[in-house]
Design an enzyme around this catalytic site. Structure first.
Site, mmCIF file in Angstrom:
data_model
loop_
_atom_site.group_PDB
_atom_site.id
_atom_site.type_symbol
_atom_site.label_atom_id
_atom_site.label_comp_id
_atom_site.label_asym_id
_atom_site.label_seq_id
_atom_site.Cartn_x
_atom_site.Cartn_y
_atom_site.Cartn_z
ATOM 1 N N HIS A 174 1.309 -1.323 0.155
ATOM 2 C CA HIS A 174 0.343 -0.005 0.157
ATOM 3 C C HIS A 174 0.865 1.135 0.321
ATOM 4 C CE1 HIS A 174 -3.064 -2.205 0.353
ATOM 5 N NE2 HIS A 174 -3.926 -2.263 1.348
ATOM 6 N N LYS A 233 -14.044 4.594 6.394
ATOM 7 C CA LYS A 233 -14.058 5.796 4.900
ATOM 8 C C LYS A 233 -16.058 5.856 4.924
ATOM 9 C CE LYS A 233 -13.132 6.991 0.735
ATOM 10 N NZ LYS A 233 -14.102 6.662 -0.500
#
Length: 900
Positions: free
Chosen positions: A139, A555
């Site tokens: 990532h 999120k």
């Protein structure tokens, strides 16, 4: 601050200051000092005179000078972080020296198990079913270049050589490494490629992880034996995985060729490690073998090897005739070389090498040379069990949209129904027993099939252990899992012979959104109730792994709702698997930050027995976390130790601390808090139309998307809305602007509403949950950390960039109000007088860091506005500004010890 830590920080930063003055001149050095002093004074009193002084100091800087200033502050944090890491190692060693062990150490945990009367049979049962696997991911949150990391590691070695004497001769080399750091550009000139990410992952494997397998296992068996001397040493339950080079979820740069190369490089990496370890053993095994029985066995085995592999006969003339251990090691090294080259003489499989190491260790132990047996073939024997000949097991990951599209096409070609639901599953079940569909296929479908073939090729070349998991992002139905099984059938990873079904693939559904987390137990119930799916599972040892996505759930619904959704899903999934008699494991997709499920992961696991069903646990290690945890051997081992002890604690001690009768009531209250928090969070994030504009202007998200720290784009599909934006840049942007909004927004509203709805007992209920329920304690504690790092003063500077100004002011006011609500709620719930009142070390660290992070934010906000005004390519000075801004991004990340 500890005195030795203070001395090291002062010494290194003073040398850095001297280097800045030497390399960039007094004017840049003076600008650094002005900004540092002004930032410190502004913290005490934001007087208009100081604000004007800050503006003057920045406006007088050219982009080149500003870049030098930013570089200096960034390097300051590199040096401070190094000193803090060294202090942590000193503390760990001090704990070991005292004999009690550090908190959550193996020594402390086994002592507590014995003190609480946990029977040996319960310990043995858990350990026999345990499996713990950290998984390195690619990532894009590691802002530190490898060159910079290498200089810092060399600097640490020089400090080690000084042995605390900072006036000694060894410190003359320190200026050399600081000079190298100063001259090294922190900004990468080119984009990061998957091959570079693969190389970075191998760097940490080779630097610390390969070694820690043997040393950790030795420590585990020793500490277990002290408190439970009757228990036999178990087989290693540790392994390592990786997504690097195989995570193609939204990353068009990860191809089948990339995955094949990643697997091959890992194979060569671990084989070279074994060769080097055996070569070191040649130096230890310098003694003759005069034990009659053992000598006969060794000579017989060596003679057999030399008959099988004639080139090894030359080794008889190298060592003394009686140095049989050395001769055996030379043959083993020769065979490892042939294995790497895939030529005759190679080991057939890792197990053969492992058995030879075991035999060698047993012989040396009896000889007697138990110490050499332990640090030589003993540790390597464990490493060979953990890493095999593949190094780290590679997970393939793809988005369900890609696999769904490919299966749509295959079913259309077969003229079968492909609508979602039962009809689609029935079509797939039918096709599993029919020959594979023939090309031609569309380009997207061909790409997906090639990915499956690449996984199949890795298994053929390196064994099934090298790659056997397929993680399916955004799984939302049972049909999504059947899609993967059909694609496996098309590519030879699922075989059907005479109605007998065998899969070479573990399909891992990844549930990420709150809705999917809520639906996940029902989805798995549907799969486990299907006889054909159960037949497939039996070919995988009746084992099912499920992955939970922490980043996207936060999120999607905010901090409180995501944490409760994950906790609730874990518990219900484990119950579903138990009911169907399925061996079950959870894979936790945690990020490094609290707002991506990170923070102190071991404490989260400790508080949730359902997080590691029967002791089985996989967990992602992402971005800058990999560097923080695995650069230093002591800290790498400590990280693994905390994961292991958290699982032992969760299963064997958690029930002794929690009043079970209260938990159902507390869970009902947590459901209330999650619902109100989610509604409040989503009202701002997704239901306020102008919020997207605030996010784009009040954070450096456009800069983060532009510079691309990793090989993967910031968005999955290139769309422009928030839902398409990956969780990592979402969190990264809020961290840079010091809002840290995803890590607490909605909590204050939920706590306040709860107290109001449950008046007059609401506060007492929350406090009882905080005191008696580890899950809720961690929820509040992690939010407290994030609130303490949030800085509304700095965030307001970013909000001031928003146009029209009224929009920025309006949204910022809502954020500010919720921040103060959240602080009040956290303090009220924990009965604390101030944030981090009980964690003075962390509070002091934040206080001391702020005056050095603030100047980077001052520079970023000032030049971000200039960069946005000038279209790319229209003005060469914009390239200088972009370079400067990239330095500020890294510097703030190092100062906050957090990216995404």
């Amino acid at each position: 601050m500890n005195e030795q830590l203070r001395q090291e920080v002062r010494f290194l930063t003073t040398r850095l200051g001297a280097m800045v003055r030497e390399q960039s001149g007094q004017e840049v050095f003076s600008a650094i000092e002005v900004l540092r002093k002004v930032a410190k004074q502004l913290r005490q009193s934001p007087h208009s005179r100081l604000l004007e002084a800050k503006e003057r100091a920045i406006q007088h800087l050219s982009p080149e000078e500003a870049a030098a200033v930013a570089h200096a502050f960034s390097l300051f944090f590199h040096l401070v972080n190094l000193c803090e890491e060294r202090e942590r190692v000193r503390r760990l060693r001090a704990h070991d020296g005292q004999g009690t062990g550090a908190p959550m150490s193996l020594r402390q945990t086994f002592s507590e198990l014995r003190r609480q009367g946990v029977p040996a049979a319960a310990v043995k049962k858990l350990i026999e079913s345990m499996h713990i696997e950290p998984v390195l991911t690619a990532h894009p949150t590691e802002a530190k270049r490898r060159s910079v990391l290498n200089h810092i590691l060399r600097l640490g070695k020089t400090l080690d050589a000084a042995c605390g004497d900072l006036s000694g001769a060894e410190t003359s080399d320190i200026d050399s490494w600081i000079e190298a750091l100063w001259l090294t550009d922190e900004v990468r000139e080119g984009v990061v490629t998957p091959a570079m990410e693969s190389e970075n992952a191998r760097f940490f494997l080779e630097r610390t992880i390969y070694d820690l397998a043997g040393s950790f296992w030795e420590k585990f068996c020793t500490e277990m034996g002290r408190r439970y001397p009757g228990l036999p040493a178990p087989e290693p339950f540790l392994s390592f995985g990786s997504w690097v080079g195989t995570d193609r979820d939204g990353n068009p740069f990860v191809t089948p060729e990339t995955s094949l190369d990643a697997a091959e490089q890992l194979r060569l990496s671990i084989l070279h490690y074994y060769q080097a370890a055996c070569s070191r053993m040649l130096g230890w095994a310098s003694f003759p073998c005069h034990n009659g029985t053992m000598e006969a066995v060794l000579r017989r085995e060596i003679s057999r090897d030399m008959r099988r592999f004639p080139p090894t006969r030359a080794f008889a003339a190298i060592d003394q005739p009686s140095e049989l251990f050395r001769r055996k090691l030379r043959i083993m090294i020769w065979r490892l070389e042939r294995t790497a080259e895939r030529t005759p003489g190679a080991y057939a499989a890792a197990g053969e090498f492992t058995r030879e190491l075991r035999k060698l260790a047993d012989m040396l132990s009896v000889y007697p040379s138990p110490r050499i047996a332990r640090i030589g073939p003993g540790r390597l024997y464990v490493a060979s069990q953990v890493f095999g000949f593949h190094g780290a097991s590679l997970d393939f990951r793809t988005h369900s949209r890609a696999t769904r599209g490919a299966v749509d096409e295959i079913l259309r070609k077969a003229r079968l129904p492909y609508d979602t639901g039962g009809a689609r599953v029935a079509s797939i079940r039918q096709m599993l027993f029919e020959p594979a569909a023939r090309p031609p296929f569309s380009a997207p479908t061909a790409r997906v099939l090639e990915e499956f073939r690449a996984l199949c090729t890795i298994q053929t070349r390196n064994g099934e252990a090298a790659a056997h998991r397929y993680v399916l992002s955004m799984t939302s139905s049972a049909a999504d899992v059947w899609d993967v099984l059909l694609l496996a059938r098309q590519t030879g990873l699922l075989e059907v012979k005479n109605r007998h079904v065998h899969s070479y693939l573990d399909v891992i559904p990844l549930f990420e959104t709150l809705d999917d987390l809520e639906a996940s137990p029902q989805i798995m119930e549907e799969l486990f109730a299907d006889p054909l799916y159960c037949r497939i599972l039996r070919s995988r040892h009746n084992f099912q792994e499920v992955m939970l996505g922490y980043s996207d759930s936060v999120k999607d619904g905010g901090y409180v709702a995501a944490n409760w959704g994950l906790f609730h899903a874990q518990k219900r999934l484990a119950q579903v698997a138990e009911r169907h008699g399925i061996r079950f494991s959870l894979f936790h997709g945690k990020g490094g930050t609290i707002d991506r499920g990170g923070g102190q992961s071991h404490r989260s696991i400790q508080a949730q027995p359902s997080a590691a069903p029967r002791g089985r646990l996989r967990i992602t290690e992402q971005g800058e976390v990999v560097s923080l945890k695995y650069s230093n051997p002591d800290i790498a081992e400590r990280n693994v130790e905390q994961l292991v002890t958290s699982v032992l604690d969760a299963h064997l001690l958690h029930s002794l601390r929690v009043e079970a009768a209260k938990v159902p009531e507390w869970e009902a209250y947590a459901t209330e808090l999650a619902a109100s928090s989610r509604d409040f969070y989503r009202e701002l994030i997704y239901e306020t139309p102008e919020f997207v504009e605030y996010f784009r202007q009040a954070t450096p998200i456009d800069l983060i998307e532009h510079i691309r720290l990793g090989s993967r784009p910031a968005r999955r599909w290139g769309a422009g809305d928030l839902r398409d934006l990956r969780a990592i840049p979402w969190v990264f942007a809020w961290t840079q602007s010091r809002h840290l909004l995803p890590a607490w927004f909605g909590l204050g509203h939920a706590l306040e509403k709860f107290q109001r709805d449950h008046a007059p007992h609401g506060r007492d209920i929350l406090r009882s949950m905080h005191e008696g329920w580890p899950f809720f304690f961690n929820l509040i504690n992690n939010a407290e950390h994030s609130l303490a790092k949030t800085d509304l003063y700095i965030a307001s500077l970013y909000a001031a960039l928003v146009r029209p100004r009224s929009l920025g002011q309006r949204i910022f006011k809502r954020i500010e109000e919720e921040y103060h609500r959240s602080v009040r709620g956290v303090l009220d719930t924990s009965a604390a007088s101030a944030l981090l009142a009980g964690q003075q070390v962390l509070a002091e660290s934040i206080r001391l860091r702020n005056p050095y992070v603030d100047p980077l934010n001052f520079l970023q906000t000032h030049f971000l506005e200039r960069w946005r005004r000038k279209p790319a390519g229209k003005d060469s000075s914009n390239d200088e500004i972009l370079h400067l801004l990239q330095i500020t991004v890294g510097g703030i990340a190092f100062g906050m010890k957090s990216t995404g």
